[in-house]
Design an enzyme around this catalytic site. Structure first.
Site, PDB file in Angstrom:
ATOM      1  CB  SER A  74       0.531   1.412  -4.251  1.00  0.00           C
ATOM      2  OG  SER A  74       1.395   1.152  -3.212  1.00  0.00           O
ATOM      3  NE  ARG A  81      -2.475  -2.612  -8.057  1.00  0.00           N
ATOM      4  CZ  ARG A  81      -1.554  -2.469  -9.011  1.00  0.00           C
ATOM      5  NH1 ARG A  81      -0.312  -2.786  -8.771  1.00  0.00           N
ATOM      6  NH2 ARG A  81      -1.881  -1.981 -10.173  1.00  0.00           N
ATOM      7  CB  THR A 131      -0.776  -0.016   1.323  1.00  0.00           C
ATOM      8  OG1 THR A 131      -1.707  -1.043   1.255  1.00  0.00           O
ATOM      9  CG2 THR A 131      -1.476   1.256   1.601  1.00  0.00           C
ATOM     10  CE  LYS A 166      -5.126  -0.519  -0.158  1.00  0.00           C
ATOM     11  NZ  LYS A 166      -3.844  -0.506  -0.816  1.00  0.00           N
ATOM     12  CG  ASP A 208      -2.809   2.120  -2.758  1.00  0.00           C
ATOM     13  OD1 ASP A 208      -2.672   1.070  -3.397  1.00  0.00           O
ATOM     14  OD2 ASP A 208      -2.605   2.192  -1.528  1.00  0.00           O
ATOM     15  CG  ASP A 236       4.896  -0.224  -3.839  1.00  0.00           C
ATOM     16  OD1 ASP A 236       3.910  -0.267  -3.081  1.00  0.00           O
ATOM     17  OD2 ASP A 236       5.732  -1.144  -3.918  1.00  0.00           O
ATOM     18  N   GLY A 287      -0.754  -3.392   5.513  1.00  0.00           N
ATOM     19  CA  GLY A 287      -0.380  -4.661   6.112  1.00  0.00           C
ATOM     20  C   GLY A 287      -1.362  -5.730   5.685  1.00  0.00           C
ATOM     21  CB  SER A 319       4.954  -1.718  -0.058  1.00  0.00           C
ATOM     22  OG  SER A 319       3.767  -1.485  -0.774  1.00  0.00           O
TER      23      SER A 319
END
Lengths: 141, 274
Positions: B209, B59, B41, B73, B57, B206, B87, B169
């Site tokens: 995400s 995903r 994320t 999220k 985000d 990343d 996480g 991440s």
């Protein structure tokens, strides 16, 4: 009735067949409990197992010792007397009790944790045999 | 108790009965165990003049596969507190739900709005108790009677209070944008742009995400949950309609087999209507 102190109630090992009833004579019941190994019986299989088993006791110990340091010996003594009294309000041994008085004393009646959601003992699929459990509690067995 | 009929009731809470079996299975099936859904994320938050802006985000991945393109999220905790979670998806969801319930009980008991520190303390105790086994990194933001606050709670229970934060991440990319663009006392639009750019950087750099950007603006006047604030540019345009009209597939043969049922037993039971 358990009049021993809190420290002696702490468990430092987790019995393998804590839930599964053992067969007669205390022999490991392979049918119900699976294969046994000495390692499994001595070491916990999950890092959290021991700390979760002893969590409430440790919390109580910590709180009582803090209370003793702040207010003196009388405070934990009186509280523990109330806890003992509240712990005796139970239903018959094979039924689940709500432990409302105990919850109120502890202050956990207005908090929700994982122990209220997961693995509720009132919803467990196994029940002990009523007559046997009452006789065991009465000491007749 | 060696008696077979005297039962010790199971303790409430987590049950560790299967953990040795799971460890043995994992050793046996090295690569093929089921993976939990993680929200690899980018989440970010910034404190501006009148409140807090949180962004995330959308995903959710399950190792290399995108499990959910539109996952949410930013979780609700209290009318004035929202929480972004990175996480393991289930862990963040359940933990924030639990804390939200506790805050609601507190509000009902005391008649007060909960403070952000209260949510942070409850979370910290909860996560420390489970020694990081609950994989939830959270960014909490809210406005209460003492002002606007932004906290981050790590999976082991570490807490940090900062005016701007990024987790997940994609946090390295997002943090770079934040460090460059943050000023004290931003205006609402500048704050929204800053968080948007930070999440965008996370999405571009990343793999964990992607897709849309959700924003949540919390001020003392209320909450504005903008979902989505920015949609992904990679949209799904189907070029054809894939519905076929009835009769496209010709029926070749038709076989009807009647089931022979015979009455075995007939029992009449009168219903008590008194």
């Amino acid at each position: 009735m358990n009049s021993r102190g809190l420290r002696s109630q702490l468990k430092d090992s987790v019995p393998v067949a804590g839930f599964c009833p053992q067969s007669q004579f205390g022999v490991q019941d392979s049918l119900r409990g699976g294969f046994s190994s000495v390692k499994n019986e001595l070491l916990p299989s999950h890092p959290l197992e021991l700390s979760e088993k002893n969590f409430r006791l440790n919390q109580d110990k910590m709180n009582f010792s803090t209370l003793r340091n702040i207010q003196g010996l009388h405070a934990p003594l009186k509280l523990q007397m109330e806890y003992q009294a509240a712990r005796q309000i139970q239903r018959l041994p094979f039924l689940q009790s709500s432990n409302l008085a105990l919850d109120t004393l502890r202050g956990s009646d207005d908090t929700i944790g994982f122990e209220d959601i997961l693995n509720d003992p009132a919803q467990s699929e196994m029940m002990g045999e009523p007559h046997m459990m009452v006789e065991y509690k009465m000491g007749m067995l | 108790m060696a008696l077979s009929n005297v039962l010790e009731a199971p303790a409430a809470g987590f049950n560790f009965e299967n953990s040795s079996r799971n460890a043995a299975l994992q050793a046996g099936l090295e690569g093929q165990t089921p993976r939990p859904m993680k929200t690899g994320t980018t989440i970010a938050g910034v404190v501006f003049k009148d409140g807090v802006v949180l962004g995330a985000d959308t995903r959710a991945t399950s190792s290399e596969v995108v499990a959910d393109k539109m996952c949410s999220k930013i979780h609700y905790m209290a009318p004035n507190i929202y929480c972004c979670g990175a996480g393991t998806a289930a862990d963040t969801e359940k933990t924030t739900d639990l804390v939200a319930s506790n805050l609601t009980i507190f509000s009902l008991n005391s008649g007060r709005k909960p403070r952000v520190v209260m949510a942070v303390n409850i979370l910290q105790d909860l996560l420390y108790r489970y020694r990081g086994q609950i994989g939830a990194s959270l960014i909490l933001g809210g406005v209460d009677c003492t002002g606007s606050h932004l906290y981050t709670v790590g999976p082991y229970g570490s807490v940090d209070k900062k005016p701007y934060l990024a987790m997940g991440s994609g946090n390295l990319a997002a943090m770079g944008i934040m460090e460059d663009g943050f000023r004290p006392d931003l205006e609402l639009d500048q704050a929204k742009q800053l968080v948007r750019s930070a999440i965008q950087a996370g999405i571009l750099n990343d793999l964990g995400s992607g897709h849309n950007i959700d924003l949540c603006v919390i001020t003392d006047r209320g909450v504005d949950y903008i979902r989505p604030y920015q949609e992904s540019q990679y949209k799904d345009h189907r070029t054809n309609k894939y519905r076929f009209r009835q009769g496209t597939t010709p029926v070749l043969t038709d076989t009807v087999v009647p089931l022979e049922l015979e009455v075995v037993e007939e029992k009449v039971q009168q219903m008590e209507t008194s």
